[in-house]
Scaffold this motif. Structure first.
Motif, PDB file in Angstrom:
ATOM      1  N   ILE A 111       0.854  -1.186   0.000  1.00  0.00           N
ATOM      2  CA  ILE A 111       0.000   0.000   0.000  1.00  0.00           C
ATOM      3  C   ILE A 111       0.893   1.240   0.000  1.00  0.00           C
ATOM      4  O   ILE A 111       1.748   1.404   0.872  1.00  0.00           O
ATOM      5  N   GLN A 112       0.670   2.085  -0.990  1.00  0.00           N
ATOM      6  CA  GLN A 112       1.396   3.360  -1.089  1.00  0.00           C
ATOM      7  C   GLN A 112       0.418   4.489  -0.792  1.00  0.00           C
ATOM      8  O   GLN A 112      -0.692   4.527  -1.336  1.00  0.00           O
ATOM      9  N   SER A 113       0.804   5.393   0.082  1.00  0.00           N
ATOM     10  CA  SER A 113      -0.062   6.515   0.425  1.00  0.00           C
ATOM     11  C   SER A 113       0.766   7.775   0.645  1.00  0.00           C
ATOM     12  O   SER A 113       2.003   7.719   0.763  1.00  0.00           O
ATOM     13  N   LYS A 114       0.077   8.893   0.697  1.00  0.00           N
ATOM     14  CA  LYS A 114       0.708  10.165   1.019  1.00  0.00           C
ATOM     15  C   LYS A 114      -0.171  10.883   2.036  1.00  0.00           C
ATOM     16  O   LYS A 114      -1.390  10.934   1.877  1.00  0.00           O
ATOM     17  N   GLY A 115       0.458  11.414   3.080  1.00  0.00           N
ATOM     18  CA  GLY A 115      -0.325  12.049   4.126  1.00  0.00           C
ATOM     19  C   GLY A 115       0.328  13.292   4.685  1.00  0.00           C
ATOM     20  O   GLY A 115       1.544  13.487   4.576  1.00  0.00           O
ATOM     21  N   ALA A 116      -0.494  14.143   5.278  1.00  0.00           N
ATOM     22  CA  ALA A 116      -0.023  15.349   5.960  1.00  0.00           C
ATOM     23  C   ALA A 116      -0.790  15.474   7.259  1.00  0.00           C
ATOM     24  O   ALA A 116      -2.011  15.274   7.284  1.00  0.00           O
ATOM     25  N   TYR A 117      -0.085  15.827   8.335  1.00  0.00           N
ATOM     26  CA  TYR A 117      -0.706  15.870   9.652  1.00  0.00           C
ATOM     27  C   TYR A 117      -0.280  17.123  10.399  1.00  0.00           C
ATOM     28  O   TYR A 117       0.789  17.680  10.154  1.00  0.00           O
ATOM     29  N   THR A 118      -1.115  17.538  11.315  1.00  0.00           N
ATOM     30  CA  THR A 118      -0.812  18.722  12.113  1.00  0.00           C
ATOM     31  C   THR A 118       0.338  18.442  13.065  1.00  0.00           C
ATOM     32  O   THR A 118       0.327  17.454  13.789  1.00  0.00           O
ATOM     33  N   THR A 119       1.334  19.306  13.042  1.00  0.00           N
ATOM     34  CA  THR A 119       2.429  19.214  14.005  1.00  0.00           C
ATOM     35  C   THR A 119       2.222  20.262  15.092  1.00  0.00           C
ATOM     36  O   THR A 119       1.607  21.307  14.859  1.00  0.00           O
ATOM     37  N   HIS A 120       2.710  19.950  16.278  1.00  0.00           N
ATOM     38  CA  HIS A 120       2.545  20.831  17.428  1.00  0.00           C
ATOM     39  C   HIS A 120       3.937  21.136  17.956  1.00  0.00           C
ATOM     40  O   HIS A 120       4.582  20.285  18.546  1.00  0.00           O
ATOM     41  N   ASP A 121       4.403  22.371  17.736  1.00  0.00           N
ATOM     42  CA  ASP A 121       5.773  22.719  18.093  1.00  0.00           C
ATOM     43  C   ASP A 121       5.801  24.112  18.709  1.00  0.00           C
ATOM     44  O   ASP A 121       5.383  25.088  18.074  1.00  0.00           O
ATOM     45  N   GLU A 125       0.505  25.201  15.988  1.00  0.00           N
ATOM     46  CA  GLU A 125       0.045  24.051  15.225  1.00  0.00           C
ATOM     47  C   GLU A 125      -0.034  24.408  13.747  1.00  0.00           C
ATOM     48  O   GLU A 125      -0.518  25.480  13.384  1.00  0.00           O
ATOM     49  N   LYS A 126       0.453  23.525  12.903  1.00  0.00           N
ATOM     50  CA  LYS A 126       0.343  23.748  11.470  1.00  0.00           C
ATOM     51  C   LYS A 126       0.332  22.411  10.744  1.00  0.00           C
ATOM     52  O   LYS A 126       0.820  21.405  11.269  1.00  0.00           O
ATOM     53  N   LEU A 127      -0.245  22.400   9.559  1.00  0.00           N
ATOM     54  CA  LEU A 127      -0.302  21.190   8.761  1.00  0.00           C
ATOM     55  C   LEU A 127       1.046  20.997   8.067  1.00  0.00           C
ATOM     56  O   LEU A 127       1.510  21.864   7.326  1.00  0.00           O
ATOM     57  N   ALA A 128       1.692  19.887   8.368  1.00  0.00           N
ATOM     58  CA  ALA A 128       3.017  19.610   7.811  1.00  0.00           C
ATOM     59  C   ALA A 128       2.920  19.285   6.319  1.00  0.00           C
ATOM     60  O   ALA A 128       1.833  18.987   5.806  1.00  0.00           O
ATOM     61  N   PRO A 129       4.038  19.306   5.602  1.00  0.00           N
ATOM     62  CA  PRO A 129       4.026  18.946   4.179  1.00  0.00           C
ATOM     63  C   PRO A 129       3.587  17.492   3.975  1.00  0.00           C
ATOM     64  O   PRO A 129       3.752  16.654   4.851  1.00  0.00           O
ATOM     65  N   VAL A 303      -8.637  21.722   8.521  1.00  0.00           N
ATOM     66  CA  VAL A 303      -8.140  20.374   8.239  1.00  0.00           C
ATOM     67  C   VAL A 303      -6.915  20.111   9.099  1.00  0.00           C
ATOM     68  O   VAL A 303      -5.924  20.846   9.030  1.00  0.00           O
ATOM     69  N   THR A 304      -6.976  19.070   9.921  1.00  0.00           N
ATOM     70  CA  THR A 304      -5.876  18.760  10.828  1.00  0.00           C
ATOM     71  C   THR A 304      -5.108  17.509  10.411  1.00  0.00           C
ATOM     72  O   THR A 304      -4.081  17.186  11.002  1.00  0.00           O
ATOM     73  N   GLY A 305      -5.605  16.801   9.418  1.00  0.00           N
ATOM     74  CA  GLY A 305      -4.905  15.627   8.906  1.00  0.00           C
ATOM     75  C   GLY A 305      -5.578  15.151   7.643  1.00  0.00           C
ATOM     76  O   GLY A 305      -6.792  15.287   7.484  1.00  0.00           O
ATOM     77  N   MET A 306      -4.788  14.614   6.709  1.00  0.00           N
ATOM     78  CA  MET A 306      -5.363  14.087   5.477  1.00  0.00           C
ATOM     79  C   MET A 306      -4.387  13.114   4.838  1.00  0.00           C
ATOM     80  O   MET A 306      -3.178  13.176   5.070  1.00  0.00           O
TER      81      MET A 306
END
Length: 322
Positions: A111-121, A125-129, A303-306
């Motif tokens: 399974i190949q996928s691509k995802g982006a998730y919120t980072t907390h630093d 908070e921001k949606l990572a690449p 959007v916090t994750g996709m």
């Protein structure tokens, strides 16, 4: 017993299902972690969300099934008519899906996928690449699998083939047991799940209800989260897959959201459910009804994750690409 290396705290946004799900599913399959990350930061207490931990025993099918209340008996609105119809269309498409034939036990689900998730630093908070993820899962659970994930602190991992236990966050966590107990998430084990929608719904609730958080006992949402876990990073026979979609139509509060984009920009229609200010969305092509990916949206519409699943097939070796 080797303790798993911890991932940086900034990668673990509290209360966010999608990222936690991938991390947990990785951990229960993992034997070694080959990275050059710095010393690990303290793990957040929210790492092992019980509702997500249900996915770790996703194939815990039993001989008998407890009869559960119908959708309307929970006090929550039943799934919308639009959601029921869409899930039936998706189920019909799943029944006719082109699943590889003659799958051998020594092969691997790729399974190949691509995802982006919120980072907390540092309080921000921001949606990572968007990052790429590839996973090779043993068809019968007996072979060593492999994960390659471009996110920082993950990298390349070998995946444990059988049961046992690991130390995670200072606690002993049992891995799925050997195949003869039926507690694996491999293709062969998932093939044993019910093909009757009512029995599949009973199974979803029984497995997920055991892991519902005491402070937020939303059994309907736990069942929906487990449904999403199963369709995202696994492979099931068409009849089992179709039963799963028809079972989801029996979960109260399930709705349809239109014009939803996955992590690579493909637009589709989503089966969704909201709980605790977080809306989980499972995205499908609006014409072919094939699965595209998932998305998570907070109460403010952010959007916090996709993610997006780009390839799902069977290969002969771990590391082999189609």
């Amino acid at each position: 017993m080797n303790q798993l290396p911890e991932l940086p705290e900034k990668d673990l946004p509290p209360g966010r299902h999608l990222l936690l799900k991938e991390h947990l599913m990785t951990e229960i399959r993992q034997e070694q972690h080959h990275t050059t990350a710095d010393a690990p930061a303290r793990r957040r207490n929210g790492w092992l969300r019980p509702a997500i931990a249900a996915a770790a025993v996703a194939a815990a099918a039993a001989v008998t099934f407890t009869v559960l209340p119908s959708s309307g008996d929970s006090g929550r609105p039943a799934a919308s008519k639009q959601a029921v119809q869409l899930l039936e269309d998706i189920a019909l498409a799943a029944e006719g899906a082109d699943v590889p034939g003659d799958i051998r036990d020594d092969q691997f689900v790729y399974i190949q996928s691509k995802g982006a998730y919120t980072t907390h630093d540092y309080g921000t908070e921001k949606l990572a690449p968007v990052r790429e993820r590839e996973i090779w899962l043993s068809v019968d659970g007996s072979q060593w699998g492999l994960l390659e994930d471009d996110r920082e602190g993950v990298g390349r991992m070998t995946l444990k083939p059988s049961g046992g236990s690991l130390e995670i966050g200072g606690k002993k966590v049992e891995l799925p047991q050997r195949r003869d107990t039926g507690r694996e998430t491999d293709y062969r084990a998932l093939s044993t799940l019910p093909t009757d929608p009512d029995k599949m719904r009973d199974w979803l609730y029984r497995v997920s209800s055991a892991e519902v958080e005491e402070e937020r006992p939303d059994k309907d949402n736990a069942a929906f989260v487990l449904f999403g876990d199963l369709i995202h990073e696994s492979l099931m026979p068409p009849k089992v897959s179709a039963a799963l979609y028809r079972a989801a139509a029996k979960i109260p509060g399930v709705e349809v959201v239109r014009n939803v984009k996955d992590s690579v920009g493909r637009e589709g229609i989503a089966i969704s459910r909201e709980s605790g200010g977080v809306r989980e969305e499972q995205i499908f092509d609006a014409k072919t009804f094939t699965y595209l990916g998932e998305r998570e949206v907070d109460e403010n519409g952010k959007v916090t994750g996709m993610s997006a699943v780009l390839e799902r097939t069977v290969v002969d070796k771990a590391g082999q690409r189609p």
